[in-house]
Design a protein around this motif. Structure first.
Motif, PDB file in Angstrom:
ATOM      1  N   LEU A   6      29.375  51.461  36.957  1.00 38.62           N
ATOM      2  CA  LEU A   6      29.627  50.961  38.317  1.00 38.62           C
ATOM      3  C   LEU A   6      30.022  49.483  38.291  1.00 38.62           C
ATOM      4  O   LEU A   6      30.759  49.018  39.135  1.00 38.62           O
ATOM      5  N   GLY A   7      29.489  48.762  37.326  1.00 44.96           N
ATOM      6  CA  GLY A   7      29.820  47.343  37.172  1.00 44.96           C
ATOM      7  C   GLY A   7      29.767  46.994  35.695  1.00 44.96           C
ATOM      8  O   GLY A   7      28.834  47.390  35.003  1.00 44.96           O
ATOM      9  N   THR A   8      30.773  46.287  35.203  1.00 48.07           N
ATOM     10  CA  THR A   8      30.880  46.022  33.763  1.00 48.07           C
ATOM     11  C   THR A   8      31.085  44.527  33.480  1.00 48.07           C
ATOM     12  O   THR A   8      31.499  44.152  32.393  1.00 48.07           O
ATOM     13  N   GLY A   9      30.834  43.681  34.474  1.00 49.73           N
ATOM     14  CA  GLY A   9      31.092  42.251  34.316  1.00 49.73           C
ATOM     15  C   GLY A   9      29.833  41.457  34.022  1.00 49.73           C
ATOM     16  O   GLY A   9      28.733  41.994  33.952  1.00 49.73           O
ATOM     17  N   GLY A  10      30.014  40.153  33.853  1.00 51.98           N
ATOM     18  CA  GLY A  10      28.890  39.227  33.725  1.00 51.98           C
ATOM     19  C   GLY A  10      28.517  38.700  35.106  1.00 51.98           C
ATOM     20  O   GLY A  10      28.913  39.263  36.129  1.00 51.98           O
ATOM     21  N   SER A  11      27.783  37.584  35.120  1.00 54.00           N
ATOM     22  CA  SER A  11      27.247  37.041  36.383  1.00 54.00           C
ATOM     23  C   SER A  11      28.296  36.777  37.446  1.00 54.00           C
ATOM     24  O   SER A  11      28.074  37.016  38.624  1.00 54.00           O
ATOM     25  N   GLU A  12      29.439  36.224  37.031  1.00 55.63           N
ATOM     26  CA  GLU A  12      30.396  35.706  38.005  1.00 55.63           C
ATOM     27  C   GLU A  12      31.280  36.799  38.595  1.00 55.63           C
ATOM     28  O   GLU A  12      31.847  36.637  39.657  1.00 55.63           O
ATOM     29  N   GLY A  13      31.343  37.945  37.906  1.00 56.82           N
ATOM     30  CA  GLY A  13      32.294  38.981  38.312  1.00 56.82           C
ATOM     31  C   GLY A  13      33.706  38.505  37.993  1.00 56.82           C
ATOM     32  O   GLY A  13      33.947  37.316  37.758  1.00 56.82           O
ATOM     33  N   ILE A  14      34.630  39.457  37.930  1.00 55.64           N
ATOM     34  CA  ILE A  14      36.042  39.119  37.669  1.00 55.64           C
ATOM     35  C   ILE A  14      36.889  39.738  38.770  1.00 55.64           C
ATOM     36  O   ILE A  14      36.779  40.942  38.994  1.00 55.64           O
ATOM     37  N   PRO A  15      37.741  38.964  39.484  1.00 55.71           N
ATOM     38  CA  PRO A  15      37.956  37.528  39.278  1.00 55.71           C
ATOM     39  C   PRO A  15      36.829  36.691  39.867  1.00 55.71           C
ATOM     40  O   PRO A  15      36.284  37.026  40.907  1.00 55.71           O
ATOM     41  N   ALA A  16      36.511  35.580  39.185  1.00 55.42           N
ATOM     42  CA  ALA A  16      35.560  34.622  39.732  1.00 55.42           C
ATOM     43  C   ALA A  16      36.252  33.889  40.885  1.00 55.42           C
ATOM     44  O   ALA A  16      37.473  33.675  40.855  1.00 55.42           O
ATOM     45  N   HIS A  17      35.482  33.517  41.868  1.00 55.68           N
ATOM     46  CA  HIS A  17      36.039  32.911  43.079  1.00 55.68           C
ATOM     47  C   HIS A  17      36.923  31.700  42.759  1.00 55.68           C
ATOM     48  O   HIS A  17      36.476  30.759  42.097  1.00 55.68           O
ATOM     49  N   THR A  23      42.221  35.612  32.635  1.00 57.25           N
ATOM     50  CA  THR A  23      41.464  36.844  32.880  1.00 57.25           C
ATOM     51  C   THR A  23      41.328  37.104  34.381  1.00 57.25           C
ATOM     52  O   THR A  23      41.515  38.238  34.847  1.00 57.25           O
ATOM     53  N   CYS A  24      41.042  36.055  35.134  1.00 55.96           N
ATOM     54  CA  CYS A  24      40.895  36.217  36.586  1.00 55.96           C
ATOM     55  C   CYS A  24      42.245  36.471  37.252  1.00 55.96           C
ATOM     56  O   CYS A  24      42.356  37.303  38.158  1.00 55.96           O
ATOM     57  N   GLU A  25      43.288  35.777  36.800  1.00 58.47           N
ATOM     58  CA  GLU A  25      44.628  35.991  37.381  1.00 58.47           C
ATOM     59  C   GLU A  25      45.102  37.417  37.116  1.00 58.47           C
ATOM     60  O   GLU A  25      45.696  38.061  37.985  1.00 58.47           O
ATOM     61  N   GLU A  26      44.827  37.936  35.932  1.00 56.38           N
ATOM     62  CA  GLU A  26      45.214  39.313  35.620  1.00 56.38           C
ATOM     63  C   GLU A  26      44.505  40.294  36.563  1.00 56.38           C
ATOM     64  O   GLU A  26      45.093  41.261  37.052  1.00 56.38           O
ATOM     65  N   ALA A  27      43.225  40.011  36.827  1.00 59.42           N
ATOM     66  CA  ALA A  27      42.437  40.920  37.669  1.00 59.42           C
ATOM     67  C   ALA A  27      42.905  40.917  39.125  1.00 59.42           C
ATOM     68  O   ALA A  27      42.657  41.868  39.862  1.00 59.42           O
ATOM     69  N   ARG A  28      43.596  39.834  39.526  1.00 58.48           N
ATOM     70  CA  ARG A  28      44.162  39.842  40.884  1.00 58.48           C
ATOM     71  C   ARG A  28      45.428  40.690  40.928  1.00 58.48           C
ATOM     72  O   ARG A  28      45.826  41.157  41.986  1.00 58.48           O
ATOM     73  N   LYS A  29      46.045  40.927  39.756  1.00 58.43           N
ATOM     74  CA  LYS A  29      47.252  41.769  39.705  1.00 58.43           C
ATOM     75  C   LYS A  29      46.888  43.226  39.526  1.00 58.43           C
ATOM     76  O   LYS A  29      47.485  44.114  40.124  1.00 58.43           O
ATOM     77  N   GLY A  31      43.949  46.065  39.670  1.00 60.07           N
ATOM     78  CA  GLY A  31      42.600  46.366  40.175  1.00 60.07           C
ATOM     79  C   GLY A  31      41.647  46.811  39.088  1.00 60.07           C
ATOM     80  O   GLY A  31      40.456  46.499  39.126  1.00 60.07           O
ATOM     81  N   PHE A  32      42.165  47.531  38.089  1.00 62.01           N
ATOM     82  CA  PHE A  32      41.256  48.053  37.040  1.00 62.01           C
ATOM     83  C   PHE A  32      40.631  46.943  36.205  1.00 62.01           C
ATOM     84  O   PHE A  32      39.668  47.164  35.479  1.00 62.01           O
ATOM     85  N   ALA A  33      41.204  45.737  36.271  1.00 64.75           N
ATOM     86  CA  ALA A  33      40.672  44.626  35.474  1.00 64.75           C
ATOM     87  C   ALA A  33      39.607  43.830  36.239  1.00 64.75           C
ATOM     88  O   ALA A  33      39.078  42.859  35.722  1.00 64.75           O
ATOM     89  N   GLN A  34      39.308  44.258  37.462  1.00 68.03           N
ATOM     90  CA  GLN A  34      38.257  43.585  38.222  1.00 68.03           C
ATOM     91  C   GLN A  34      36.895  44.125  37.788  1.00 68.03           C
ATOM     92  O   GLN A  34      36.766  45.309  37.487  1.00 68.03           O
ATOM     93  N   HIS A 214      29.498  44.235  30.045  1.00 68.06           N
ATOM     94  CA  HIS A 214      28.971  42.911  30.386  1.00 68.06           C
ATOM     95  C   HIS A 214      30.000  41.844  29.981  1.00 68.06           C
ATOM     96  O   HIS A 214      29.701  40.890  29.261  1.00 68.06           O
ATOM     97  N   ILE A 215      31.221  42.032  30.454  1.00 66.60           N
ATOM     98  CA  ILE A 215      32.344  41.192  30.029  1.00 66.60           C
ATOM     99  C   ILE A 215      32.586  40.056  31.027  1.00 66.60           C
ATOM    100  O   ILE A 215      32.711  40.285  32.218  1.00 66.60           O
ATOM    101  N   SER A 216      32.621  38.859  30.483  1.00 63.29           N
ATOM    102  CA  SER A 216      32.764  37.648  31.300  1.00 63.29           C
ATOM    103  C   SER A 216      34.241  37.297  31.488  1.00 63.29           C
ATOM    104  O   SER A 216      35.089  37.708  30.700  1.00 63.29           O
TER     105      SER A 216
END
Ligand SMILES: [Zn+2]
Ligand SMILES: [Zn+2]
Ligand SMILES: [Zn+2]
Length: 248
Positions: A6-17, A23-29, A31-34, A214-216
């Motif tokens: 359900l969630g595979t990120g670290g504390s900040e989530g991706i993209p971080a605010h 990594t964050c710019e890719e996740a805005r392009k 959805g699967f990278a969020q 748990h990917i940052s």
């Protein structure tokens, strides 16, 4: 069993605010990278659900009774969703280590019933036999060996490495799947989390298949990371993503 990420990120989530790293710019392009913070469910052969960590709000993703909630530890990225989930209409048992237990959850648990456990403890949850394992992290943290019939998997975050004793014990279990802490990019050395290669190499020693989680956002962008592990580890190591399911 089915492992549901359900969630595979670290504390900040991706993209971080507002972060503009690759990594964050890719996740805005794509959805699967969020990634939402770490949250995982095991669906048993009887279709019962056990939740491990509650890094995010699960109500739209897993709207079923929970046999139990297991916490790996009380760092905030693993319990955010619990503040809301404690309003569940059904009494639900939560098993967790004692150290750093969250005061709000302890003093006002609503429908959550908190039980403290420690490394070595065993639980029977529907068709699963769950054994708590000691991990190496900033505060007391438990990994979980999860067995159903003759199949076994292990959830091993948050951690830096594993003790020889734990590695040996898991090796004997012939794990189908190891879910590993791969917070950081190759080459990064952190005292509390693995990097991608530490995680992959440890995972390969103990399991048929390795899933990095748990990917940052400090890790490589998703597509680059997936290609890196595909080339280096010959398909044995995969990168987990939010919404992924894995049949065991
Ligand atoms: Zn964490
Ligand atoms: Zn970023
Ligand atoms: Zn942590």
């Amino acid at each position: 069993m089915i492992v549901y990420f359900l969630g595979t990120g670290g504390s900040e989530g991706i993209p971080a605010h507002l972060c503009t790293c690759p990594t964050c710019e890719e996740a805005r392009k794509f959805g699967f990278a969020q990634r939402k913070p770490s949250t995982l469910a095991i669906i048993t052969k009887n279709n019962k659900a056990v939740l491990i960590d509650v890094g995010t709000d699960i109500r739209d993703l897993l709207h079923v009774p929970l046999e139990a909630i297991l916490l790996t530890h009380w760092h905030h990225d693993h319990i955010y969703g619990l503040y809301k989930l404690r309003w569940t209409a059904r009494k639900t048992k939560l098993y967790a280590p004692r150290e750093h237990a969250d005061q709000l959850i302890i003093t006002d648990p609503k429908n959550i019933e908190v039980h403290f456990i420690r490394a070595g403890d065993e639980l029977i949850l529907d068709s699963l036999r769950v054994t708590a394992l000691r991990l190496n992290h900033q505060i007391e943290t438990l990994g979980y060996l999860i067995e159903e019939d003759d199949k076994a998997i292990a959830l091993l975050y948050d951690t830096k490495n594993l003790s020889q004793k734990t590695l040996k014990m898991l090796k004997e279990k012939k794990l189908r799947l190891a879910i590993m802490d791969a917070t950081y990019a190759p080459g990064v050395n952190d005292p509390y989390h693995n990097n991608v290669d530490e995680s992959a190499q440890m995972g390969i020693k103990i399991a048929e298949r390795v899933l990095l989680s748990h990917i940052s956002h400090k890790n490589l962008p998703f597509l680059q990371l997936a290609e890196y592990v595909r080339q280096k580890y010959d398909g044995k190591v995969l990168v987990a993503y939010d919404g992924m399911i894995f049949y065991v």
